[in-house]
Scaffold this active site. Structure first.
Site, PDB file in Angstrom:
ATOM      1  N   GLN A  37      37.689  44.119  35.576  1.00  7.53           N
ATOM      2  CA  GLN A  37      36.484  43.855  36.358  1.00  7.53           C
ATOM      3  C   GLN A  37      35.232  44.309  35.612  1.00  7.53           C
ATOM      4  OE1 GLN A  37      37.240  46.197  39.915  1.00  7.53           O
ATOM      5  NE2 GLN A  37      38.153  47.788  38.651  1.00  7.53           N
ATOM      6  N   HIS A  68      34.437  57.891  52.832  1.00  6.78           N
ATOM      7  CA  HIS A  68      35.636  58.595  52.377  1.00  6.78           C
ATOM      8  C   HIS A  68      36.169  59.576  53.414  1.00  6.78           C
ATOM      9  CE1 HIS A  68      34.039  57.085  48.466  1.00  6.78           C
ATOM     10  NE2 HIS A  68      35.317  56.799  48.346  1.00  6.78           N
ATOM     11  N   GLY A 145      49.671  49.053  42.165  1.00  6.87           N
ATOM     12  CA  GLY A 145      50.094  49.839  43.310  1.00  6.87           C
ATOM     13  C   GLY A 145      51.310  49.281  44.017  1.00  6.87           C
ATOM     14  N   ASP A 162      42.879  52.599  49.282  1.00  5.46           N
ATOM     15  CA  ASP A 162      41.434  52.462  49.046  1.00  5.46           C
ATOM     16  C   ASP A 162      41.239  51.314  48.073  1.00  5.46           C
ATOM     17  OD1 ASP A 162      38.737  52.786  48.854  1.00  5.46           O
ATOM     18  OD2 ASP A 162      38.797  54.749  47.890  1.00  5.46           O
ATOM     19  N   LEU A 163      41.252  50.096  48.604  1.00  7.47           N
ATOM     20  CA  LEU A 163      41.395  48.894  47.790  1.00  7.47           C
ATOM     21  C   LEU A 163      40.126  48.067  47.773  1.00  7.47           C
ATOM     22  CD1 LEU A 163      44.845  47.828  49.292  1.00  7.47           C
ATOM     23  CD2 LEU A 163      44.453  49.201  47.230  1.00  7.47           C
ATOM     24  N   ASP A 165      38.318  44.207  47.989  1.00  6.63           N
ATOM     25  CA  ASP A 165      38.438  43.200  49.043  1.00  6.63           C
ATOM     26  C   ASP A 165      39.620  42.262  48.793  1.00  6.63           C
ATOM     27  OD1 ASP A 165      36.110  44.215  50.163  1.00  6.63           O
ATOM     28  OD2 ASP A 165      34.836  42.909  48.968  1.00  6.63           O
ATOM     29  N   PRO A 171      42.797  41.297  42.559  1.00  6.13           N
ATOM     30  CA  PRO A 171      44.092  41.922  42.250  1.00  6.13           C
ATOM     31  C   PRO A 171      44.681  42.661  43.443  1.00  6.13           C
ATOM     32  CG  PRO A 171      42.289  43.144  41.243  1.00  6.13           C
ATOM     33  CD  PRO A 171      41.700  41.882  41.775  1.00  6.13           C
TER      34      PRO A 171
END
Length: 306
Positions: A37, A68, A145, A162-163, A165, A171
Site C-alpha cells: 500500500q 483504540h 492474518g 484492527d483491519l 476496509d 487484502p
C-alpha cells in the site's frame, strides 16, 4: 494529490461516499509505498500527525485514542482473565499499546502482513505505539492474518481485528467473512471475545456495517455494537464486540473497568455502561441488510458504500 498553498499543503484524501476531502498540513513527514500500500504521514494543524493508507485517512494523533480504546478495552474486559491476546492488523502500534496496558496480559501475538508499515510507524509514529513494540510480552509475526489462524493450533482469550476496509481489492476482504469468523471462534478459549473494526454507522453509509454485524452474529452468541465519533473521520463509526459468553453484560464489564483503575481518556465506566446503545435506524439496518459476507460473496456493492 498534494497541493501547496501559502507555505501549507492541502493533502487531498481519496474521494469516497460522494464526499471530497482535503486536509491542511504543515509538512509531509513521510510519503512512499510498501509492498502492499501507499503510506503518507502528514503534520496537520488540526489533527496533529495523520496517517493515510492508499490516500484514505486511517488515524490522527489528536483523537486516535478514542478509536483504540473502544476497539480494545470492551473486548479485554469481556474476558474474565485475559492473559493471551491476538491482534491482526494494527500496524501503527496503538492497538498493541492499549492491550499491553492490562497488567494481566502475559502474551500478545501481533500478526501484520505489512512489515514495512510497522517499521515506518516505529520511526514516524512514536505517539501511537509509545514503545509497545519493545515490550517483551510481544511476539510479532509478519504474515497474512487468515493464514496464521488457519495454521496455528494456539487459542487466545481475546482476538482483535484492527483491519483495513473490506472493499474491492483490499487484502482484508477475506477477513470479514462467515468462514473467517468461524476460524476466529475456533481459536478463542471458552468465554473469549473478539473485536472487529466495523465501518461507518451514519444513516447514509451503514449497509456495510450492518452486513458485518450479521456475518459476525452467524458465528457468535453475543454481538454488541460499540459506536464512537471521531472528528478526523467526519462521520459516526462503530466497532463490533463478539463474545462466547452467553451471560455477557455491559454492567459486568463496566465493573471490571472500575476495578482495573486504568486511566482511560474516553472509556470511563460511565461511558462503558452506555456504549452499546444503538439508535432505531441502525436496528432497522441490521434487519434489512441481513445477507452475510462469505468467501464466495464478499464483494461490497457501490450502493452499500454510498
Amino acid at each position: 494529490m498534494i497541493e501547496e498553498c501559502s507555505g501549507y499543503y492541502w493533502f487531498r484524501e481519496l474521494s469516497s461516499g460522494g464526499v471530497d476531502l482535503a486536509h491542511l498540513c504543515r509538512s509531509i513527514l513521510f510519503s512512499g509505498r510498501t509492498q502492499y500500500q501507499r503510506v503518507d504521514i502528514v503534520d496537520s494543524p488540526l489533527h496533529g500527525k495523520v496517517l493515510f493508507l492508499d490516500k484514505v485517512l486511517q488515524s490522527a494523533e489528536k483523537d486516535e485514542f478514542i478509536y483504540h480504546e473502544v476497539l480494545v478495552h470492551p473486548a479485554l474486559f469481556s474476558a474474565a482473565k485475559p492473559r493471551s491476546v491476538l491482534i491482526i492488523g494494527g500496524g501503527e502500534g496503538a492497538t498493541l499499546r492499549e492491550v499491553l496496558r492490562h497488567p494481566g496480559v502475559e502474551r500478545v501475538v501481533m500478526v501484520e502482513i505489512d512489515g514495512q508499515l510497522i517499521h515506518i510507524a516505529q520511526q514516524f509514529l512514536p505517539e501511537w505505539h509509545q514503545g509497545a513494540f519493545e515490550d517483551p510480552r510481544l511476539e510479532l509475526v509478519f504474515a497474512d492474518g487468515r493464514r496464521y489462524l488457519e495454521t496455528t493450533d494456539q487459542r487466545f482469550d481475546v482476538i482483535i481485528l484492527d483491519l483495513s476496509d473490506p472493499f474491492q481489492d483490499s487484502p482484508a476482504a477475506l477477513l470479514y467473512t462467515t468462514e473467517f469468523y468461524e476460524i476466529v471462534r475456533s481459536r478463542l478459549r471458552p468465554g473469549g471475545a473478539c473485536a472487529v473494526q466495523a465501518e461507518s454507522i451514519s444513516p447514509q453509509q451503514c449497509a456495510v456495517h450492518a452486513r458485518i454485524y450479521n456475518t459476525l452474529a452467524a458465528s457468535f452468541p453475543v454481538v454488541k455494537t460499540c459506536p464512537y465519533m471521531l472528528h478526523s473521520f467526519h462521520r459516526p463509526d462503530a466497532h463490533l464486540l463478539a463474545s462466547l459468553d452467553a451471560g455477557w453484560s455491559a454492567e459486568r464489564i463496566a465493573r471490571r473497568a472500575e476495578a482495573s483503575s486504568l486511566p482511560l481518556r474516553y472509556l470511563s465506566p460511565a461511558v462503558m455502561r452506555r456504549l452499546f446503545a444503538v439508535p432505531p435506524y441502525l436496528e432497522e439496518a441490521y434487519a434489512l441488510h441481513r445477507r452475510p459476507l462469505t468467501d464466495a460473496d464478499h464483494h461490497i456493492a457501490i450502493d452499500e458504500i454510498l
